[in-house]
Design a protein around this motif. Structure first.
Motif, mmCIF file in Angstrom:
data_model
loop_
_atom_site.group_PDB
_atom_site.id
_atom_site.type_symbol
_atom_site.label_atom_id
_atom_site.label_comp_id
_atom_site.label_asym_id
_atom_site.label_seq_id
_atom_site.Cartn_x
_atom_site.Cartn_y
_atom_site.Cartn_z
ATOM 1 N N PHE A 189 0.835 -1.196 0.000
ATOM 2 C CA PHE A 189 0.000 0.000 0.000
ATOM 3 C C PHE A 189 0.880 1.261 0.000
ATOM 4 O O PHE A 189 0.682 2.192 -0.784
ATOM 5 N N LEU A 190 1.886 1.281 0.878
ATOM 6 C CA LEU A 190 2.773 2.450 0.970
ATOM 7 C C LEU A 190 3.634 2.593 -0.283
ATOM 8 O O LEU A 190 3.895 3.696 -0.739
ATOM 9 N N LEU A 191 4.036 1.408 -0.797
ATOM 10 C CA LEU A 191 4.830 1.447 -2.043
ATOM 11 C C LEU A 191 4.046 2.100 -3.162
ATOM 12 O O LEU A 191 4.574 2.910 -3.921
ATOM 13 N N ILE A 192 2.753 1.727 -3.234
ATOM 14 C CA ILE A 192 1.907 2.263 -4.313
ATOM 15 C C ILE A 192 1.812 3.781 -4.199
ATOM 16 O O ILE A 192 1.769 4.494 -5.202
ATOM 17 N N ILE A 193 1.796 4.283 -2.973
ATOM 18 C CA ILE A 193 1.687 5.741 -2.802
ATOM 19 C C ILE A 193 3.053 6.421 -2.927
ATOM 20 O O ILE A 193 3.206 7.424 -3.617
ATOM 21 N N CYS A 194 4.044 5.865 -2.241
ATOM 22 C CA CYS A 194 5.336 6.563 -2.117
ATOM 23 C C CYS A 194 6.209 6.427 -3.362
ATOM 24 O O CYS A 194 6.916 7.371 -3.721
ATOM 25 N N LEU A 195 6.144 5.252 -3.978
ATOM 26 C CA LEU A 195 7.052 5.019 -5.103
ATOM 27 C C LEU A 195 6.852 6.015 -6.246
ATOM 28 O O LEU A 195 7.833 6.586 -6.733
ATOM 29 N N PRO A 196 5.587 6.257 -6.664
ATOM 30 C CA PRO A 196 5.415 7.250 -7.739
ATOM 31 C C PRO A 196 5.909 8.642 -7.327
ATOM 32 O O PRO A 196 6.485 9.356 -8.151
ATOM 33 N N LEU A 197 5.691 8.992 -6.051
ATOM 34 C CA LEU A 197 6.141 10.315 -5.594
ATOM 35 C C LEU A 197 7.665 10.389 -5.617
ATOM 36 O O LEU A 197 8.255 11.381 -6.066
ATOM 37 N N ASN A 198 8.302 9.328 -5.115
ATOM 38 C CA ASN A 198 9.775 9.283 -5.144
ATOM 39 C C ASN A 198 10.287 9.328 -6.576
ATOM 40 O O ASN A 198 11.252 10.018 -6.890
ATOM 41 N N GLY A 199 9.619 8.535 -7.437
ATOM 42 C CA GLY A 199 10.009 8.490 -8.846
ATOM 43 C C GLY A 199 9.867 9.847 -9.494
ATOM 44 O O GLY A 199 10.762 10.303 -10.219
ATOM 45 N N LEU A 200 8.767 10.539 -9.185
ATOM 46 C CA LEU A 200 8.529 11.866 -9.756
ATOM 47 C C LEU A 200 9.614 12.839 -9.291
ATOM 48 O O LEU A 200 10.155 13.617 -10.087
ATOM 49 N N ALA A 201 9.929 12.764 -7.990
ATOM 50 C CA ALA A 201 10.965 13.662 -7.447
ATOM 51 C C ALA A 201 12.302 13.410 -8.136
ATOM 52 O O ALA A 201 13.003 14.347 -8.528
ATOM 53 N N THR A 202 12.636 12.127 -8.314
ATOM 54 C CA THR A 202 13.912 11.797 -8.964
ATOM 55 C C THR A 202 13.910 12.265 -10.417
ATOM 56 O O THR A 202 14.884 12.844 -10.893
ATOM 57 N N TRP A 203 12.790 12.018 -11.096
ATOM 58 C CA TRP A 203 12.691 12.422 -12.513
ATOM 59 C C TRP A 203 12.825 13.938 -12.648
ATOM 60 O O TRP A 203 13.563 14.433 -13.505
ATOM 61 N N LEU A 204 12.122 14.673 -11.766
ATOM 62 C CA LEU A 204 12.190 16.142 -11.822
ATOM 63 C C LEU A 204 13.614 16.622 -11.556
ATOM 64 O O LEU A 204 14.111 17.536 -12.204
ATOM 65 N N LYS A 205 14.245 15.950 -10.589
ATOM 66 C CA LYS A 205 15.602 16.352 -10.220
ATOM 67 C C LYS A 205 16.552 16.164 -11.410
ATOM 68 O O LYS A 205 17.312 17.071 -11.753
ATOM 69 N N VAL A 206 16.472 14.994 -12.020
ATOM 70 C CA VAL A 206 17.352 14.703 -13.166
ATOM 71 C C VAL A 206 17.062 15.661 -14.308
ATOM 72 O O VAL A 206 17.949 16.280 -14.883
ATOM 73 N N ARG A 207 15.787 15.842 -14.609
ATOM 74 C CA ARG A 207 15.399 16.675 -15.741
ATOM 75 C C ARG A 207 15.801 18.125 -15.537
ATOM 76 O O ARG A 207 16.406 18.751 -16.389
#
Lengths: 221, 242
Positions: A195-213
């Motif tokens: 449940f937490l993975l489903i919520i947190c993973l996309p947020l973490n992924g988005l943060a990482t993607w934004l950071k890289v971009r």
């Protein structure tokens, strides 16, 4: 009893726990981001009267584990003041304060480190202060700050689990209750983890993607 | 006319500009030369009122700025009538080169059509890289974009700080032809450069700044046969090095 069975059988309780977590997060995130950003911007603008006290508060808060802060706010503070506050509000207040100063730290550092040369270029190009803020300062600052702020909000979401220890009926507390009934710790806590993975993973992924971009867009050669 | 008189500027404890007088007239290219640390960039920033001098007067056509500035009057700078292209360029990194130019074109000059931008793209041969971010473009490409961003403002005076520093011979020749075209259009140009050949070909007027004072000034001939001993040494050192 499988994870699916747990999800079906305890759906109302799980949804209730999720709803409490969501309420807690929405308070912590919204007040933390708005107040923290304002405090951070003010701290960058008025370093001595606002920035310095914020830094001291932030330094002190960072030294106190969140769990200790929650317990301290829940028991000694309320005993000293002679009041009894619903654990939900105690957790909301404690975690919001932590979030406000964490956000203020990020925003203050970003605003103070903003390269003045870009503003100079805007001045000699005749851009008005308003357009400079709208087209230069805010977009650059947002690119620099959004990934860090997003990560901070994920951290705060995870920190809400600690509020179960002072009796807030959020997701972790509900999972503990379900486990007490079913005694299926593997399935119950795996469900919570998924449940937490489903919520947190996309947020973490988005943060990482934004950071890289954005790092790629803004970096010097 | 952009005329500065008795410009004095202190940075920290050191007096960087010592009662400097300098003039740029419309349709003129004035070249500012001088050894490193002589105060060239400080003078350029003072002339553009970005770092107002401690004392002195800067007259830009009919607008006069007297320093020290009377704090009771709000200071409204002469930008973008006077604009600057810095050595470090300071292109906004979150915008492509095209957007860098478009932002000032649409916000300051209120031009809605891209026709003028297309002209500039052709003029500076930027078609190949105009949609790149500054960090994806070479220094030469960025220099051309920064120059285009300044020119789109249609300034009366443009101050250029070492804008040819990273360009090859061919690109320097291109910039020179653009500067001559700007001069033809009536724009007053002041440029700092270390390229002696470039200065000789471009300059209508030469100012040699040494230790915060204009040690020598005159037409471009002072670079061909310098009489001032300090300028003579400066020219011979550069010629020996190149």
């Amino acid at each position: 009893m499988s994870i699916i069975d747990i999800l079906i059988q305890f759906r109302p309780a799980l949804l209730e726990g999720f709803w409490v977590t969501l309420k807690l997060c929405s308070i912590i995130w919204s007040i933390g981001l708005v107040t923290g950003s304002a405090l951070g911007a003010a701290g960058a603008r008025w370093a001595l009267p606002v920035g310095a006290p914020c830094r001291v508060a932030s330094f002190l808060l960072s030294a106190v584990p969140i769990l200790v802060l929650l317990f301290w706010m829940h028991y000694p503070v309320q005993a000293i003041l002679g009041v009894v506050v619903d654990p939900f509000y105690t957790a909301a207040l404690s975690l919001t304060v932590v979030n406000i100063f964490a956000v203020a730290d990020v925003v203050r550092a970003g605003a103070k480190g903003f390269p003045a040369e870009y503003l100079t270029a805007a001045r000699v190009c005749g851009l008005t202060p308003w357009r400079t803020m709208l087209h230069i300062q805010l977009p650059i600052l947002l690119r620099q700050l959004v990934p860090s702020l997003l990560m901070q909000q994920v951290n705060m979401l995870q920190a809400t689990l600690l509020s179960s220890l002072i009796g807030v009926e959020e997701m972790f507390r509900v999972a503990q209750r379900i486990n007490a009934v079913t005694y299926r710790p593997i399935q119950v806590y795996s469900t919570l983890a998924v449940f937490l993975l489903i919520i947190c993973l996309p947020l973490n992924g988005l943060a990482t993607w934004l950071k890289v971009r954005f790092t790629r867009d803004l970096s010097d050669r | 006319m952009l005329a500065a008189t008795n410009i004095r500027k202190t940075l920290g404890d050191s007096l960087v500009l010592k009662d400097v007088d300098i003039t740029v007239t419309p349709a003129q290219i004035a070249v500012l030369l001088g050894p490193s640390g002589s105060g060239k960039t400080t003078l350029l920033r003072a002339l553009s009122c970005l770092e107002p001098p401690d004392s002195g007067t800067i007259a830009i056509d009919d607008q006069v700025f007297r320093f020290p500035w009377d704090a009771t009057n709000p200071f409204i700078g002469p930008w973008p009538r006077v604009t600057v292209v810095f050595q470090q360029l300071f292109l906004w990194p979150h915008l492509t080169l095209r957007q860098n130019i478009q932002l000032v074109m649409k916000s300051v000059r209120r031009l809605r059509s891209d026709a003028h931008l297309c002209e500039l793209i052709d003029l500076f041969d930027m078609g190949e890289f105009i949609d790149r971010y500054p960090n994806q473009a070479s220094l030469g490409q960025r220099q051309r974009a920064a120059l285009a961003r300044a020119l789109v403002l249609k300034p009366a005076y443009i101050l250029l700080d070492e804008v040819t520093s990273a360009l090859d011979v061919e690109q320097v020749a291109v910039i020179l032809s653009h500067l001559l075209e700007l001069r033809r259009q009536g724009i007053g140009i002041m440029l700092i450069t270390h390229l002696l050949g470039f200065a000789r070909r471009a300059a209508d007027r030469v100012f040699f700044l040494d230790d915060g004072t204009i040690a020598s000034n005159g037409g471009p001939e002072i670079l061909h046969s310098p009489s001032h001993p300090r300028l003579k040494k400066f020219v011979s050192v550069i010629e020996a090095a190149t």
